[in-house]
Design an enzyme around this catalytic site. Structure first.
Site, mmCIF file in Angstrom:
data_model
loop_
_atom_site.group_PDB
_atom_site.id
_atom_site.type_symbol
_atom_site.label_atom_id
_atom_site.label_comp_id
_atom_site.label_asym_id
_atom_site.label_seq_id
_atom_site.Cartn_x
_atom_site.Cartn_y
_atom_site.Cartn_z
ATOM 1 N N GLU A 156 0.856 -1.185 0.000
ATOM 2 C CA GLU A 156 0.000 0.000 0.000
ATOM 3 C C GLU A 156 0.896 1.240 0.000
ATOM 4 O OE1 GLU A 156 -3.472 -0.247 2.328
ATOM 5 O OE2 GLU A 156 -3.893 1.900 2.238
ATOM 6 N N GLU A 292 -10.584 4.435 8.985
ATOM 7 C CA GLU A 292 -10.724 4.035 7.579
ATOM 8 C C GLU A 292 -11.258 2.604 7.439
ATOM 9 O OE1 GLU A 292 -6.854 4.984 5.828
ATOM 10 O OE2 GLU A 292 -7.496 7.050 5.541
ATOM 11 N N ASP A 366 -2.659 14.176 7.130
ATOM 12 C CA ASP A 366 -2.140 12.909 6.605
ATOM 13 C C ASP A 366 -0.934 13.103 5.694
ATOM 14 O OD1 ASP A 366 -1.780 10.323 5.854
ATOM 15 O OD2 ASP A 366 -3.518 10.217 4.535
ATOM 16 N N GLU A 394 3.963 9.221 -0.690
ATOM 17 C CA GLU A 394 2.557 9.098 -1.082
ATOM 18 C C GLU A 394 2.008 10.395 -1.677
ATOM 19 O OE1 GLU A 394 -0.021 7.791 2.098
ATOM 20 O OE2 GLU A 394 -1.832 8.145 0.914
HETATM 21 C C1 GCV Z 1 -2.334 2.365 5.325
HETATM 22 C C2 GCV Z 1 -3.738 7.314 4.303
HETATM 23 C C3 GCV Z 1 -3.302 6.444 3.160
HETATM 24 C C4 GCV Z 1 -3.700 5.002 3.399
HETATM 25 C C5 GCV Z 1 -3.095 4.544 4.727
HETATM 26 C C6 GCV Z 1 -3.617 5.467 5.821
HETATM 27 C C7 GCV Z 1 -3.035 5.115 7.175
HETATM 28 O O1 GCV Z 1 -5.116 7.425 4.325
HETATM 29 O O2 GCV Z 1 -3.831 6.917 1.968
HETATM 30 O O3 GCV Z 1 -3.225 4.234 2.333
HETATM 31 O O4 GCV Z 1 -3.413 3.218 5.002
HETATM 32 O O5 GCV Z 1 -3.265 6.786 5.510
HETATM 33 O O6 GCV Z 1 -2.037 5.725 7.528
HETATM 34 O O7 GCV Z 1 -3.560 4.251 7.854
#
Ligand code: GCV
Length: 685
Positions: A156, A292, A366, A394
């Protein structure tokens, strides 16, 4: 770890005189690793074979603990080694029975390994080693990588190929790269790794996977690296029951994962016991709960503390820890996403068991290109807070853009929270010096994959390197770390080094400028998180770009001041007031905290950056500054064609071309979109 021969003749001669033989006194696996590393490095660096022998002569490099070496035991400072903890070491010039030697001494073998890598770094970066006297010990205890690697080998937010962990081959077939991974991490002091994604698949806790994890733990152990796992809070629930209930299941036999139910607590105790049978030094669990879509204690009206404490209790007899993530943003907590984590976690301060970290991202949203610090830091004095930063880019152009992250991490580490008055920096919180935490930790969401160059972009390796160096010693400067990395990876030529360093040093600020200047944030493509999409205004509210930039006919930015969401009140005074007032709010956070009219005169602000422009013009200027920097970086790199390794040259050149195009797309898309509201011409420089 290229270990190229020292080119400077005079220095080479000196080194040869001072290091003419090597004595590693222990015979543990770690000591064997030290010997191997020295055998592969010193003869290459010095351009001659070296005897490895126990006998001490003039020019011996002696490596040992007071236990393994009588000579070191006899030295006056050997008692002081105890104060250096498990990982610390000395590197010292000394005389033993009239022979001039350099010693690397530590309390534990792992300290010797760290000291050895330090010594090799000194040589690779051409430092003087005469009369050397170095004492080093890490400022932070847990220095972990977090892999967001899935069991199906995808990663991810990973941009460097597939997962390094070949789950289908383990435990029988061992990829040689596991050893290189361990070596590289040990060379920068990283001492733990969470192997799997925080969006955790419960299967990782099944015996068949634990056997695979145990194999990796066995490989990493002598390098001082402990293994941790992300745990899914629903693990105790039976898959059949979950199927019937149309929800995600676990691997157990229960119908609940409620932390107040004795059978659930027992399930975790048994599971933990089983894990320690496979991995006697297992580090503990990282947990993403009620975030999430991940399950958590709130599913049963229990708190994050209730959930974390249940796991901590199970791990405590084995010295395991829980890292409970604070990345939560349920909409019912507050309309402003940036306030939610603080509102959920601050009331729980003091309710967590001592072997629990609350792990928080650097900013309140984030990993955006730039955020102010997460206000939780400093607001939970009774709970050790672990800082989570992101190496994988990211929101910073994936592995396509050259963005050196040291200046970013330094900005966060030096951010003064004023939690206990001035100098309450983030660094002082996470290293425990401010709140006297009993445990201290930092986590880096890694950028490593199975790509041949590990990180996708060659320059992304610098971020991995930097992370380890700062986790060990956050007082190092971004320039120092860049110098070290460039010298060891690319060149020792002073002018070439200067050019590369200057490219790296401004690259983060440039990226902010071409993506989200002046405090803008979260205006990227939904899901993919690569290109710009300021128009995105559908779906979940706090994933929309329009929710964050709030562009309208009047102006731009999110009013988080006391006349808006009042997120500024979560900071300590005087920061609260500084951020609250448009005039004093630092320019870099302006649109984070304020909705500013398009024609606002930037010169009205007391604090900064004497600009005679209005907001709209300043915004245009910043976007153009960002793209200009990338154009310049591309030209600078082209000028180095004959000065760096040809393969690295072409790889970086190709990516810079992509970055150049992308930066212009970001600039034009954003400015053209905002122009619809500002109704002003785009001012080009
Ligand atoms: C692992 C953000 C990212 C997700 C990630 C999340 C997190 O939303 O886009 O991919 O998930 O952070 O840190 O849990």
């Amino acid at each position: 770890m290229k270990y190229k021969k020292i080119e400077d003749r005079t220095l080479l001669e000196k080194y040869r005189q001072m290091i003419s033989s090597v004595a590693v006194t222990g015979d543990s696996k770690t000591c064997r690793i030290i010997k191997d590393e020295l055998k592969r490095s010193l003869p290459q660096l010095l351009g001659k074979p070296l005897p490895f022998e126990k006998k001490i002569k003039s020019g011996t490099l002696l490596i040992g603990t007071p236990r393994s070496s009588a000579s070191i035991k006899r030295m006056r400072f050997s008692k002081r080694l105890n104060q250096l903890g498990r990982d610390g070491y000395f590197i010292k010039s000394t005389t033993i029975k009239g022979k001039t030697c350099i010693i690397i001494a530590a309390r534990k073998d792992i300290g010797l390994l760290y000291g050895t890598f330090h010594f090799l770094r000194l040589i690779q970066t051409q430092q003087q080693i005469e009369n050397i006297n170095i004492v080093s010990q890490p400022k932070i205890q847990y220095r972990l990588l977090n892999h967001w690697d899935n069991l199906d080998s995808t990663v991810e937010r990973g941009y460097a190929g597939k997962s390094l962990w070949k789950w289908n081959d383990l435990p029988k077939k061992i990829d040689k790269r596991y050893y290189d991974y361990a070596r590289a991490n040990a060379s920068i002091g990283i001492n733990g790794t969470v192997l799997n994604n925080v969006n955790a698949n419960p299967n990782i806790l099944r015996p068949e996977y634990l056997k695979k994890v145990a194999k990796l733990a066995d490989i990493f152990r002598p390098y001082g690296i402990r293994v941790f796992l992300s745990a899914n809070f629903s693990s105790p629930i039976s898959a059949q029951f979950a199927f019937e209930q149309n929800r995600k299941g676990g691997i157990g036999n229960l119908e609940t994962s409620d932390p107040s139910v004795p059978a659930v607590r027992l399930w975790w105790k048994n599971k933990v016991k089983e894990i320690y049978k496979y991995i006697p030094d297992f580090g503990g669990f990282l947990v993403k709960a009620n975030s999430e879509g991940m399950p958590g204690p709130q599913d049963y009206n229990k708190t994050h503390a209730d959930g974390a404490n249940m796991l901590a209790e199970a791990l405590q007899p084995y010295n395991g820890i829980v890292m409970w993530r604070a990345f939560v943003y349920n909409a019912d907590v507050d309309p402003d996403r940036s306030k939610r984590s603080y509102k959920e976690f601050v009331p729980l301060d003091g309710k967590f068991l001592p072997n629990i970290f609350v792990q928080a991202k650097n900013g309140p949203i984030d990993f955006q290109p730039r955020e102010p610090v997460q206000p939780l830091f400093g607001a939970m004095p009774k709970t050790p807070l672990m800082l989570e930063i992101q190496l994988t880019q990211e929101y910073l152009g994936h592995s396509k853009h050259l963005v050196y992250l040291a200046p970013m991490w330094k900005e966060y580490l030096q951010f003064d929270t004023y939690a206990k008055g001035p100098s309450s920096t983030l660094a002082s919180i996470i290293d425990g010096s401010l709140e006297h935490y009993k445990m201290t930790g930092i986590a880096g969401v890694t950028n490593i994959g199975d790509d041949r160059n590990w990180c996708g972009h060659f320059f992304a390796q610098a971020n991995w390197y930097t992370y380890g160096r700062l986790a060990w010693d956050h007082s190092l400067t971004a320039e120092q770390i860049a110098n070290e990395w460039i010298m060891m990876s690319l060149t020792k030529d002073h002018d070439v080094l200067k050019t590369i360093r200057s490219m790296m040093m401004g690259s983060w600020e440039a990226c902010i400028n071409y993506m989200t200047p002046l405090g803008l944030h979260h205006i990227m493509q939904e899901g993919f998180h690569y290109g710009p999409e300021p128009s995105h205004g559908e779906g979940r509210e706090d994933w929309r770009s329009t929710y964050y930039h709030r562009a309208d006919s009047i102006g731009l930015g999110y009013n988080r001041s006391s006349t808006g969401s009042n997120a500024t009140s979560q900071y300590f005074p005087p920061l609260r007031e500084t951020f609250d007032d448009v005039k004093t709010c630092p320019e870099k956070y302006l649109l984070w905290f304020h909705h500013i009219p398009w024609d606002y005169k930037m010169s009205e602000r007391t604090h900064s950056e004497k600009s005679s422009k209005i907001l709209w013009e300043e915004l245009c200027t910043k976007y153009y500054l960002g793209t200009k920097y990338v154009d310049e970086m591309t030209a600078q790199w082209s000028s180095l064609k004959s000065s760096v390794d040809p393969e690295i040259y072409s790889h970086v050149q190709a990516r810079l071309e992509i970055q150049k195009t992308d930066a212009a797309i970001w600039r034009d898309t954003c400015l053209q979109y905002f122009q619809k509201f500002s109704k002003r011409p785009i001012s080009t420089p």
